[in-house]
Design an enzyme around this catalytic site. Sequence first.
Site, PDB file in Angstrom:
ATOM      1  CB  SER A  87      -0.942   0.022   1.195  1.00 53.20           C
ATOM      2  OG  SER A  87      -1.982  -0.884   0.999  1.00 53.20           O
ATOM      3  CE  LYS A 110      -3.966   0.607  -1.035  1.00 50.54           C
ATOM      4  NZ  LYS A 110      -4.629   0.164   0.219  1.00 50.54           N
ATOM      5  CE1 TYR A 170      -5.011  -1.126  -4.365  1.00 48.93           C
ATOM      6  CE2 TYR A 170      -5.477  -3.483  -4.470  1.00 48.93           C
ATOM      7  CZ  TYR A 170      -5.216  -2.345  -3.729  1.00 48.93           C
ATOM      8  OH  TYR A 170      -5.146  -2.415  -2.359  1.00 48.93           O
ATOM      9  CE1 TYR A 204      -5.253   1.999   4.223  1.00 51.56           C
ATOM     10  CE2 TYR A 204      -3.365   1.031   5.349  1.00 51.56           C
ATOM     11  CZ  TYR A 204      -3.992   1.424   4.190  1.00 51.56           C
ATOM     12  OH  TYR A 204      -3.365   1.248   2.993  1.00 51.56           O
ATOM     13  CB  VAL A 220       0.093  -5.750   4.346  1.00 52.76           C
ATOM     14  CG1 VAL A 220      -1.149  -5.147   4.962  1.00 52.76           C
ATOM     15  CG2 VAL A 220      -0.082  -6.025   2.873  1.00 52.76           C
TER      16      VAL A 220
HETATM   17  O1  DON Z   1      -5.136  -4.747  -1.305  1.00 55.91           O
HETATM   18  C1  DON Z   1      -4.439  -5.440  -0.589  1.00 55.91           C
HETATM   19  O2  DON Z   1      -4.926  -6.264   0.144  1.00 55.91           O
HETATM   20  C2  DON Z   1      -2.928  -5.264  -0.545  1.00 55.91           C
HETATM   21  N1  DON Z   1      -2.335  -5.565  -1.731  1.00 55.91           N
HETATM   22  C3  DON Z   1      -2.475  -3.931  -0.076  1.00 55.91           C
HETATM   23  C4  DON Z   1      -2.802  -3.811   1.330  1.00 55.91           C
HETATM   24  C5  DON Z   1      -1.917  -2.954   2.131  1.00 55.91           C
HETATM   25  O3  DON Z   1      -0.716  -2.905   2.006  1.00 55.91           O
HETATM   26  C6  DON Z   1      -2.649  -2.248   3.184  1.00 55.91           C
HETATM   27  N2  DON Z   1      -1.790  -1.447   3.995  1.00 55.91           N
HETATM   28  N3  DON Z   1      -1.370  -1.550   5.059  1.00 55.91           N
END
Ligand code: DON
Length: 319
Positions: free
Chosen positions: A83, A86, A208, A257, A275
Site C-alpha cells: 500500500s 498508493k 492495482y 488507516y 502490509v
Molecule cells: O489490497 C491489498 O490487500 C494489498 N495488496 C495492499 C494492502 C496494504 O498494504 C494495506 N496497507 N497496510
Amino acid sequence: MTETTALQAAARAVARTLGDKDIQSLLERVAKEAGPLAAEGRVADYIPALGKVSAEKFGLAVHFHDGREFAVGDADERFSVQSVSKVFNLAIALDWIGDSLWERVGREPSGTSFNSLILLEQERGIPRNPFINPGAIVVVDALLARFPFYTQQLRNMMRRLSGDADVLYDEEVWHSERRHGDLNRAMAWLLKAKGNLSCPPHDTLDVYFRGCSLSMSCRALARAGRFLVGGDGEWPLSNAPGRRRRIHSVMRLCGLYDAAGDFAYRVGLPAKSGVGGGILAIVPSVCSICVWSPALDAKGNSLAGVRALELLVASQIAG
Ligand code: DON
C-alpha cells in the site's frame, strides 16, 4: 514567515548541524532498539507470497533534502511495497488528472481497516479516501481510463523518482494477490454497480495489484519519496502550488488507516504503510524516511517500523 515554515526552517537548520557520524549512529541505535519488537508481530500471510518473508528483517533509510543519505540493516534488500504504492498513485493522479479526482474519492479518514467494505455501501460508492482499498482502486481506475499503459508508466515513474533502474513488479506477489484478492474484487464490483468504476473491474484490479507488487528497497523508496520533502530540485511530480502539503495532509489523516490517530499521536509525520512491512514517512523540508520490518500489528502496520519512527522523531533528525 508562517509558523509552519519557521518550524520547517528550524528543523532543517538542526538537521544540518548533525554530523554524518551522529546520524549514522542514531540510526544504528534506533535499529537496535526497535528491531526486536518484530517478535511480537506477525508477517502478513493473507497473500501467501508475502508470508515467505523472514520476520527478522529490518531496514531503515533516510534521504535528506540536501542529498545526504544514511541506511542501516537490510535497507538495500527489496521488499513488497504494497500500500505504500498508493501514495505514488495519488500523487501521479493529482498531477496528471487534477482535482477532478476528488469527485470520485473523498479525503476524510475512515476509521476502518484498509479492506473494509462497510462504508462503501453506506456512502453510495464514493470511498472515504484514496488509501483505503476502494479509494486506491478508484484512483488506479481513473488513471487507467486515461492512460492505458499506466502499468509501465508507474514502474517508469518509480524508476525515475528513486533513480533505481531495477525497480520491478514481483510476479509471484502479483499472481498470489490476484488469486487471493476476492475482497478487492468485491469492492471493485460494488464500485462498478454504484457507477464509480470506468474500466472493467478485472483490468483495474490487475493494475492495482501491480502497484502493490512493486519490489523496492528502503533506500530506493526513501529516494522516491524525496519529491514529497520539498526544497530545491526538479521533480517529475507535484510541482503545483500546495500539492505537496495536500498530499501530506491525506497521509497524516489516512496513511495508517484505523491506526492513523495513534500514529499521529506517537509519531506525527505524514506517512504511508504497507502490509509488506514498509512505511514511508516524510519530515517536510528535511528528509524522507523509509523503514521496513515485515512483522505487523493487528491493524496491519509494521510494529518495529512504527517504533523506529517514534524513536526518530524523539531525536534531532525529525523532532
Ligand atoms: O489490497 C491489498 O490487500 C494489498 N495488496 C495492499 C494492502 C496494504 O498494504 C494495506 N496497507 N497496510
